[in-house]
Write a protein that holds these residues in place. Sequence first.
Motif, PDB file in Angstrom:
ATOM      1  N   GLN A  90       1.034  -1.257   0.014  1.00  0.00           N
ATOM      2  CA  GLN A  90      -0.109  -0.034  -0.194  1.00  0.00           C
ATOM      3  C   GLN A  90       0.880   1.146  -0.092  1.00  0.00           C
ATOM      4  O   GLN A  90       2.166   1.356   0.592  1.00  0.00           O
ATOM      5  CB  GLN A  90      -0.952  -0.139   1.293  1.00  0.00           C
ATOM      6  CG  GLN A  90      -2.145   1.098   1.025  1.00  0.00           C
ATOM      7  CD  GLN A  90      -3.016   0.943   2.276  1.00  0.00           C
ATOM      8  OE1 GLN A  90      -2.951   0.407   3.164  1.00  0.00           O
ATOM      9  NE2 GLN A  90      -4.051   1.509   2.261  1.00  0.00           N
ATOM     10  N   ALA A  91       0.441   2.321  -0.827  1.00  0.00           N
ATOM     11  CA  ALA A  91       1.266   3.494  -0.893  1.00  0.00           C
ATOM     12  C   ALA A  91       0.555   4.725  -0.717  1.00  0.00           C
ATOM     13  O   ALA A  91      -0.738   4.810  -1.359  1.00  0.00           O
ATOM     14  CB  ALA A  91       2.061   3.416  -2.150  1.00  0.00           C
ATOM     15  N   GLU A  92       1.171   5.695  -0.452  1.00  0.00           N
ATOM     16  CA  GLU A  92       0.378   7.309  -0.413  1.00  0.00           C
ATOM     17  C   GLU A  92       1.653   8.186  -0.558  1.00  0.00           C
ATOM     18  O   GLU A  92       2.534   8.106  -0.391  1.00  0.00           O
ATOM     19  CB  GLU A  92      -0.247   7.337   0.832  1.00  0.00           C
ATOM     20  CG  GLU A  92      -1.035   8.668   0.709  1.00  0.00           C
ATOM     21  CD  GLU A  92      -2.008   8.879   1.944  1.00  0.00           C
ATOM     22  OE1 GLU A  92      -2.572  10.142   1.866  1.00  0.00           O
ATOM     23  OE2 GLU A  92      -2.197   8.040   2.830  1.00  0.00           O
ATOM     24  N   ILE A  93       1.253   9.120  -1.518  1.00  0.00           N
ATOM     25  CA  ILE A  93       2.270  10.180  -2.038  1.00  0.00           C
ATOM     26  C   ILE A  93       1.605  11.565  -1.863  1.00  0.00           C
ATOM     27  O   ILE A  93       0.333  11.785  -2.116  1.00  0.00           O
ATOM     28  CB  ILE A  93       2.672  10.119  -3.233  1.00  0.00           C
ATOM     29  CG1 ILE A  93       3.319   8.647  -3.441  1.00  0.00           C
ATOM     30  CG2 ILE A  93       3.567  11.126  -4.024  1.00  0.00           C
ATOM     31  CD1 ILE A  93       3.789   8.420  -5.008  1.00  0.00           C
ATOM     32  N   ASP A  94       2.321  12.601  -0.995  1.00  0.00           N
ATOM     33  CA  ASP A  94       1.789  13.948  -0.931  1.00  0.00           C
ATOM     34  C   ASP A  94       2.927  14.800  -1.777  1.00  0.00           C
ATOM     35  O   ASP A  94       4.003  14.843  -1.534  1.00  0.00           O
ATOM     36  CB  ASP A  94       1.707  14.617   0.465  1.00  0.00           C
ATOM     37  CG  ASP A  94       0.432  13.776   0.968  1.00  0.00           C
ATOM     38  OD1 ASP A  94      -0.663  14.133   0.459  1.00  0.00           O
ATOM     39  OD2 ASP A  94       0.711  13.011   1.781  1.00  0.00           O
ATOM     40  N   ILE A  95       2.234  15.644  -2.560  1.00  0.00           N
ATOM     41  CA  ILE A  95       3.102  16.584  -3.321  1.00  0.00           C
ATOM     42  C   ILE A  95       2.909  17.866  -3.062  1.00  0.00           C
ATOM     43  O   ILE A  95       1.776  18.367  -3.453  1.00  0.00           O
ATOM     44  CB  ILE A  95       3.409  16.535  -4.953  1.00  0.00           C
ATOM     45  CG1 ILE A  95       3.905  14.902  -4.986  1.00  0.00           C
ATOM     46  CG2 ILE A  95       4.414  17.416  -5.427  1.00  0.00           C
ATOM     47  CD1 ILE A  95       3.928  14.610  -6.379  1.00  0.00           C
ATOM     48  N   PRO A  96       3.628  18.961  -2.599  1.00  0.00           N
ATOM     49  CA  PRO A  96       3.242  20.303  -2.089  1.00  0.00           C
ATOM     50  C   PRO A  96       3.017  21.150  -3.334  1.00  0.00           C
ATOM     51  O   PRO A  96       3.377  20.901  -4.593  1.00  0.00           O
ATOM     52  CB  PRO A  96       4.428  20.727  -1.171  1.00  0.00           C
ATOM     53  CG  PRO A  96       5.607  20.111  -1.889  1.00  0.00           C
ATOM     54  CD  PRO A  96       5.209  18.765  -2.078  1.00  0.00           C
ATOM     55  N   PRO A  97       2.161  22.065  -3.097  1.00  0.00           N
ATOM     56  CA  PRO A  97       1.938  23.363  -4.534  1.00  0.00           C
ATOM     57  C   PRO A  97       3.073  23.686  -5.084  1.00  0.00           C
ATOM     58  O   PRO A  97       3.123  23.785  -6.254  1.00  0.00           O
ATOM     59  CB  PRO A  97       1.087  24.101  -3.673  1.00  0.00           C
ATOM     60  CG  PRO A  97       0.388  23.745  -2.626  1.00  0.00           C
ATOM     61  CD  PRO A  97       1.280  22.686  -1.984  1.00  0.00           C
ATOM     62  N   ALA A  98       4.223  23.886  -4.464  1.00  0.00           N
ATOM     63  CA  ALA A  98       5.213  24.571  -5.005  1.00  0.00           C
ATOM     64  C   ALA A  98       6.101  23.645  -6.155  1.00  0.00           C
ATOM     65  O   ALA A  98       6.512  24.220  -7.085  1.00  0.00           O
ATOM     66  CB  ALA A  98       6.494  24.917  -3.880  1.00  0.00           C
TER      67      ALA A  98
END
Length: 367
Positions: free
Chosen positions: A144-152
């Motif tokens: 299972q995986a999860e990724i967060d990438i910020p607006p910048a």
Amino acid sequence: MQYLFTGLAGLAIVSAGAAGAAGIERARTPIDVLFEEGNHVQFSFSYVDPSVDGTYAAPLGGGDTGDALESYLNAGVALKYQFSDRLSGMVALGQPYGADASYSEGIYTGLAAEWDSTSLTGILKYEFNDNISVYGGPRIVKSQAEIDIPPALIGAATGVPVAYNAGGDPDTDVGYVLGAAYSRPDIALRVGLTYESAITHEFDSVETVGGVATDTTTEVELPQSLTLDFQTGVAPKTLLFGSVRWSEWSEWQVAPPVYLGAAGQPVTGFDHDVFAYSLGLGRQLTDDLSVFARVGYETSEDTEMTRLSPIDGRTSFGIGGSYQVSEATEITAGIEYIRLGDAFDSTGTTYEDNSALGIGVQIGMKF
């Protein structure tokens, strides 16, 4: 010739995940358990603390990225049963792959990735005679995986500065293990060649960009590998052991469709295969106590690495010992220092002079 530490050659109680395949591979199938005498159960526990930070490229404002990778615990259990003089079997439960990346300083703040996996492997081994054996069986991996990438970062890639998240339900797939070994018990010699097939996950995921969610499917291939393990007595009460491993990490990438379409590139991935080498020496000091030392090396490619796993190769050194608590129980413990290879990512951010420390305990019991 008697050896107290017949299982040292396959020992993987610390480190593999801290640096193996840029920090993604954390544990290997414990094939060595198949070669224990009689019925055997083995428990392993390790703690790895990587220290990985970088320096932002001048166009990003410079400065420190802060610690990018988090520490983690890893555990496994393996049970070997001797069905007859020639036939035995093993079941192993482990956590082979993982990632825990999180940035809290500079433009990468908010960039995070988590990958969790569990494997269940069942192997049968048949001995044609005292020297030659073959083994194989299925290997099931759930991830299972999860990724967060910020607006910048999304803005830098697409021109539209909005937050991005991808995550979904776990996926389970099946591969297999095949191998053969040659043994000479009188001199503690064993050479084994093990192949592990690739495993392809198809994650039903939700990609959320600027609050807009889209259901997608993301295919991720965990690599096939080929490992040569060896051990041999080189003097009374002295054992030389090591391994050579090839893994096809060039086939691994995480490319969710919405992100790929917007940014034109995967979230993360590798463009090269990985070769890893280890060599160690064990020595029996008393009837109950043995010690060992080993070195490890993983090739570097001097190519662009992903910011979610900014490691390019490694060199390691570990020491430890085994103590025979009773006729049926042995405890092995070790510590390993890993010098992580310098790396750079697509923005020119550099990661230098990084390291990791791993400690582990393994308990083996005959029954």
